[in-house]
Scaffold this motif. Structure first.
Motif, PDB file in Angstrom:
ATOM      1  N   PRO A 122       0.813  -1.221   0.000  1.00  0.00           N
ATOM      2  CA  PRO A 122       0.000   0.000   0.000  1.00  0.00           C
ATOM      3  C   PRO A 122       0.844   1.269   0.000  1.00  0.00           C
ATOM      4  CG  PRO A 122      -0.848  -1.600   1.587  1.00  0.00           C
ATOM      5  CD  PRO A 122       0.463  -2.132   1.112  1.00  0.00           C
ATOM      6  N   GLY A 123       0.559   2.142  -0.947  1.00  0.00           N
ATOM      7  CA  GLY A 123       1.253   3.424  -1.027  1.00  0.00           C
ATOM      8  C   GLY A 123       2.623   3.369  -1.650  1.00  0.00           C
ATOM      9  N   LEU A 124       3.146   2.178  -1.894  1.00  0.00           N
ATOM     10  CA  LEU A 124       4.503   2.044  -2.437  1.00  0.00           C
ATOM     11  C   LEU A 124       4.529   1.315  -3.771  1.00  0.00           C
ATOM     12  CD1 LEU A 124       6.442   1.029   0.814  1.00  0.00           C
ATOM     13  CD2 LEU A 124       6.335   3.295  -0.245  1.00  0.00           C
ATOM     14  N   GLN A 125       3.410   0.817  -4.214  1.00  0.00           N
ATOM     15  CA  GLN A 125       3.327   0.019  -5.421  1.00  0.00           C
ATOM     16  C   GLN A 125       3.988   0.726  -6.605  1.00  0.00           C
ATOM     17  OE1 GLN A 125       1.548  -2.930  -4.973  1.00  0.00           O
ATOM     18  NE2 GLN A 125       2.203  -3.730  -6.963  1.00  0.00           N
ATOM     19  N   ASP A 139      11.681  -7.752  -6.039  1.00  0.00           N
ATOM     20  CA  ASP A 139      10.500  -7.078  -5.504  1.00  0.00           C
ATOM     21  C   ASP A 139      10.609  -7.090  -3.986  1.00  0.00           C
ATOM     22  OD1 ASP A 139       9.431  -6.671  -8.004  1.00  0.00           O
ATOM     23  OD2 ASP A 139       8.174  -8.459  -7.956  1.00  0.00           O
ATOM     24  N   LEU A 140      10.287  -5.973  -3.371  1.00  0.00           N
ATOM     25  CA  LEU A 140      10.427  -5.843  -1.917  1.00  0.00           C
ATOM     26  C   LEU A 140       9.112  -5.380  -1.294  1.00  0.00           C
ATOM     27  CD1 LEU A 140      12.200  -5.687   0.694  1.00  0.00           C
ATOM     28  CD2 LEU A 140      12.700  -3.319   0.057  1.00  0.00           C
ATOM     29  N   THR A 141       8.651  -6.123  -0.291  1.00  0.00           N
ATOM     30  CA  THR A 141       7.470  -5.750   0.474  1.00  0.00           C
ATOM     31  C   THR A 141       7.875  -5.581   1.934  1.00  0.00           C
ATOM     32  OG1 THR A 141       6.057  -7.066  -0.992  1.00  0.00           O
ATOM     33  CG2 THR A 141       5.115  -6.385   1.117  1.00  0.00           C
ATOM     34  N   LEU A 142       7.522  -4.470   2.535  1.00  0.00           N
ATOM     35  CA  LEU A 142       7.824  -4.204   3.937  1.00  0.00           C
ATOM     36  C   LEU A 142       6.637  -4.619   4.796  1.00  0.00           C
ATOM     37  CD1 LEU A 142       9.402  -0.669   3.436  1.00  0.00           C
ATOM     38  CD2 LEU A 142      10.627  -2.827   3.774  1.00  0.00           C
ATOM     39  N   LEU A 143       6.916  -5.378   5.853  1.00  0.00           N
ATOM     40  CA  LEU A 143       5.864  -5.910   6.711  1.00  0.00           C
ATOM     41  C   LEU A 143       5.847  -5.201   8.061  1.00  0.00           C
ATOM     42  CD1 LEU A 143       6.309  -9.762   6.091  1.00  0.00           C
ATOM     43  CD2 LEU A 143       4.881  -8.127   4.835  1.00  0.00           C
ATOM     44  N   THR A 144       4.644  -4.952   8.576  1.00  0.00           N
ATOM     45  CA  THR A 144       4.472  -4.367   9.908  1.00  0.00           C
ATOM     46  C   THR A 144       3.479  -5.220  10.683  1.00  0.00           C
ATOM     47  OG1 THR A 144       2.551  -2.934   9.507  1.00  0.00           O
ATOM     48  CG2 THR A 144       4.711  -2.101   8.799  1.00  0.00           C
ATOM     49  N   PHE A 145       3.360  -4.928  11.974  1.00  0.00           N
ATOM     50  CA  PHE A 145       2.447  -5.698  12.823  1.00  0.00           C
ATOM     51  C   PHE A 145       0.986  -5.290  12.633  1.00  0.00           C
ATOM     52  CE2 PHE A 145       6.464  -5.575  15.383  1.00  0.00           C
ATOM     53  CZ  PHE A 145       6.808  -6.893  15.150  1.00  0.00           C
ATOM     54  N   ASP A 181      -0.387  -4.856   9.535  1.00  0.00           N
ATOM     55  CA  ASP A 181      -0.850  -5.228   8.200  1.00  0.00           C
ATOM     56  C   ASP A 181      -2.166  -5.989   8.296  1.00  0.00           C
ATOM     57  OD1 ASP A 181       1.401  -4.083   7.127  1.00  0.00           O
ATOM     58  OD2 ASP A 181       2.503  -5.961   6.901  1.00  0.00           O
ATOM     59  N   ASP A 182      -2.876  -6.049   7.204  1.00  0.00           N
ATOM     60  CA  ASP A 182      -4.129  -6.808   7.180  1.00  0.00           C
ATOM     61  C   ASP A 182      -3.893  -8.278   7.525  1.00  0.00           C
ATOM     62  OD1 ASP A 182      -5.527  -4.542   6.503  1.00  0.00           O
ATOM     63  OD2 ASP A 182      -5.483  -4.939   4.341  1.00  0.00           O
ATOM     64  N   ASP A 183      -2.767  -8.816   7.097  1.00  0.00           N
ATOM     65  CA  ASP A 183      -2.400 -10.196   7.439  1.00  0.00           C
ATOM     66  C   ASP A 183      -0.997 -10.186   8.042  1.00  0.00           C
ATOM     67  OD1 ASP A 183      -1.990 -12.874   7.731  1.00  0.00           O
ATOM     68  OD2 ASP A 183      -1.987 -13.358   5.591  1.00  0.00           O
ATOM     69  N   PRO A 184      -0.900 -10.044   9.379  1.00  0.00           N
ATOM     70  CA  PRO A 184       0.417  -9.912  10.028  1.00  0.00           C
ATOM     71  C   PRO A 184       1.036 -11.241  10.443  1.00  0.00           C
ATOM     72  CG  PRO A 184      -1.301  -9.539  11.637  1.00  0.00           C
ATOM     73  CD  PRO A 184      -2.001  -9.872  10.334  1.00  0.00           C
ATOM     74  N   GLN A 185       0.555 -12.361   9.922  1.00  0.00           N
ATOM     75  CA  GLN A 185       0.995 -13.667  10.403  1.00  0.00           C
ATOM     76  C   GLN A 185       2.505 -13.862  10.303  1.00  0.00           C
ATOM     77  OE1 GLN A 185      -1.044 -16.972   8.625  1.00  0.00           O
ATOM     78  NE2 GLN A 185       0.240 -18.517   9.604  1.00  0.00           N
ATOM     79  N   ILE A 186       3.099 -13.508   9.155  1.00  0.00           N
ATOM     80  CA  ILE A 186       4.541 -13.712   8.969  1.00  0.00           C
ATOM     81  C   ILE A 186       5.331 -12.825   9.927  1.00  0.00           C
ATOM     82  CG2 ILE A 186       6.455 -13.503   7.336  1.00  0.00           C
ATOM     83  CD1 ILE A 186       4.529 -14.178   5.102  1.00  0.00           C
ATOM     84  N   ALA A 187       4.913 -11.565  10.062  1.00  0.00           N
ATOM     85  CA  ALA A 187       5.600 -10.647  10.981  1.00  0.00           C
ATOM     86  C   ALA A 187       5.433 -11.110  12.422  1.00  0.00           C
ATOM     87  CB  ALA A 187       5.054  -9.232  10.811  1.00  0.00           C
ATOM     88  N   ASN A 188       4.242 -11.594  12.767  1.00  0.00           N
ATOM     89  CA  ASN A 188       3.996 -12.060  14.136  1.00  0.00           C
ATOM     90  C   ASN A 188       4.879 -13.252  14.482  1.00  0.00           C
ATOM     91  OD1 ASN A 188       2.079 -10.111  14.585  1.00  0.00           O
ATOM     92  ND2 ASN A 188       0.325 -11.449  14.263  1.00  0.00           N
ATOM     93  N   GLN A 189       5.037 -14.192  13.546  1.00  0.00           N
ATOM     94  CA  GLN A 189       5.866 -15.356  13.829  1.00  0.00           C
ATOM     95  C   GLN A 189       7.331 -14.957  13.977  1.00  0.00           C
ATOM     96  OE1 GLN A 189       4.565 -18.445  14.499  1.00  0.00           O
ATOM     97  NE2 GLN A 189       6.656 -18.850  15.197  1.00  0.00           N
ATOM     98  N   ALA A 190       7.789 -14.023  13.150  1.00  0.00           N
ATOM     99  CA  ALA A 190       9.156 -13.520  13.290  1.00  0.00           C
ATOM    100  C   ALA A 190       9.336 -12.818  14.636  1.00  0.00           C
ATOM    101  CB  ALA A 190       9.488 -12.570  12.140  1.00  0.00           C
ATOM    102  N   TYR A 191       8.293 -12.117  15.069  1.00  0.00           N
ATOM    103  CA  TYR A 191       8.348 -11.433  16.365  1.00  0.00           C
ATOM    104  C   TYR A 191       8.460 -12.449  17.501  1.00  0.00           C
ATOM    105  CZ  TYR A 191       6.973  -8.506  20.311  1.00  0.00           C
ATOM    106  OH  TYR A 191       6.941  -7.849  21.526  1.00  0.00           O
ATOM    107  N   TRP A 192       7.673 -13.509  17.433  1.00  0.00           N
ATOM    108  CA  TRP A 192       7.701 -14.554  18.471  1.00  0.00           C
ATOM    109  C   TRP A 192       9.075 -15.197  18.538  1.00  0.00           C
ATOM    110  CZ3 TRP A 192       4.134 -13.836  21.669  1.00  0.00           C
ATOM    111  CH2 TRP A 192       3.616 -14.827  22.506  1.00  0.00           C
TER     112      TRP A 192
END
Length: 306
Positions: A56-59, A108-114, A116-127
């Motif tokens: 979003p906003g960076l496409q 291609d680069l996508t930045l993930l935050t906690f 996001d609409d689907d934060p599953q990957i970021a949440n697992q990295a956080y854990w």
């Protein structure tokens, strides 16, 4: 970051006999720095790559970066302060990528935050990162005369209710039980640095936080400052072997800018106190305890050979 082998000296270097815990941490950190310099030297010439941002906003935003030197974090610095502070993890061509791991080709680069609409990957990295931070805390929690042997961090899903760190303490601490559980807020902004190393089982990722070096089965978040509410909830005995008592430390945390009502936190904490039973210390990890027990040789090789 390229997948590369450790230099021979890094894989076989022997520490001086009977290193203290502090000396061992320093030794591992020095070896990490040495390998970091070696990997950076693999790109003596500055070569440009194209990084196409997604999300979003960076496409469609295109950045021209330096191959082998620039990282997803470097890319955020060409955007806004919000991207710098909020990006926890990246996807590079759809694959999870540490924020400080160098980019080695156009992608291609996508930045993930906690948030996001689907934060599953970021949440697992956080854990996973919280477990690594717990290992850091435990490694420095006891007097230097006592050894603390950290085992492989179990890959525990967020739905388990607690992150975990398995360890074996000095035999003089076999009767030790925690008498106080303290809540810690990670306000010190330490970066999780990443390097690749080669073990008998293939390439593994090493992470350094301060002078603490650990192995992780997946990418960690960018820095400790993303951890906000953080608490060690319990330490369980999960077995005994020839080399000591096997223990599992557990904790609970919420990332920065996410909060829970104190009653909700109380319920989550009570759940996190219960032993996480779906993953246990494996035989290979126990063998590592034997390999490292005397702390007299191959200390870094033991670290990377999980």
């Amino acid at each position: 970051m390229n997948e590369c082998k450790c230099v021979a000296g890094l894989a076989s270097s022997a520490a001086a006999a009977c290193l203290s815990s502090a000396e061992l941490r320093s030794h591992r950190s020095a070896l990490f720095s040495k390998e970091q310099v070696r990997q950076r030297s693999l790109y003596p010439r500055t070569e440009k790559i194209e990084v196409m941002l997604q999300g979003p906003g960076l496409q469609g935003t295109l950045l021209v970066m330096n191959r082998g030197l620039s990282t997803p974090y470097s890319c955020t610095r060409h955007l806004t302060e919000w991207h710098v502070k909020s990006s926890a993890l990246a996807l590079v061509d759809g694959q999870p990528w540490h924020m400080h791991q160098p980019l080695i080709h156009s992608c291609d680069l996508t930045l993930l935050t906690f948030k996001d609409d689907d934060p599953q990957i970021a949440n697992q990295a956080y854990w996973r990162s919280c477990a690594a931070l717990l290992g850091h805390v435990l490694d420095e929690a006891f007097k230097d005369e006592f050894s603390v042997e950290l085992l492989k961090l179990p890959e525990v899903p967020v739905t388990a209710g607690a992150f975990c760190c398995d360890l074996v303490l000095d035999s003089r601490l076999d009767s030790w039980t925690p008498t106080e559980v303290r809540t810690a807020s990670s306000q010190t902004l330490l970066t999780f640095e990443e390097r690749a190393a080669q073990s008998q089982n293939g390439t593994v990722s090493l992470y350094r936080c301060g002078d603490h070096v650990t192995v992780s089965g997946g990418p960690l978040v960018a820095r400790t400052g993303l951890c906000s509410q953080y608490e060690v909830t319990s330490v369980h005995k999960v077995g005994e072997c020839e080399w000591g008592v096997l223990r599992r430390a557990q904790g609970l945390s919420l990332p920065l800018n996410l909060t829970a009502h104190h009653n909700v936190w109380k319920m989550l904490r009570k759940r996190a106190e219960r032993l996480v039973r779906n993953v246990f210390v494996c035989d290979n990890s126990v063998k590592q305890v034997k390999a490292r027990h005397c702390r007299q040789k191959h200390c870094f090789n033991a670290l990377v050979s999980f």
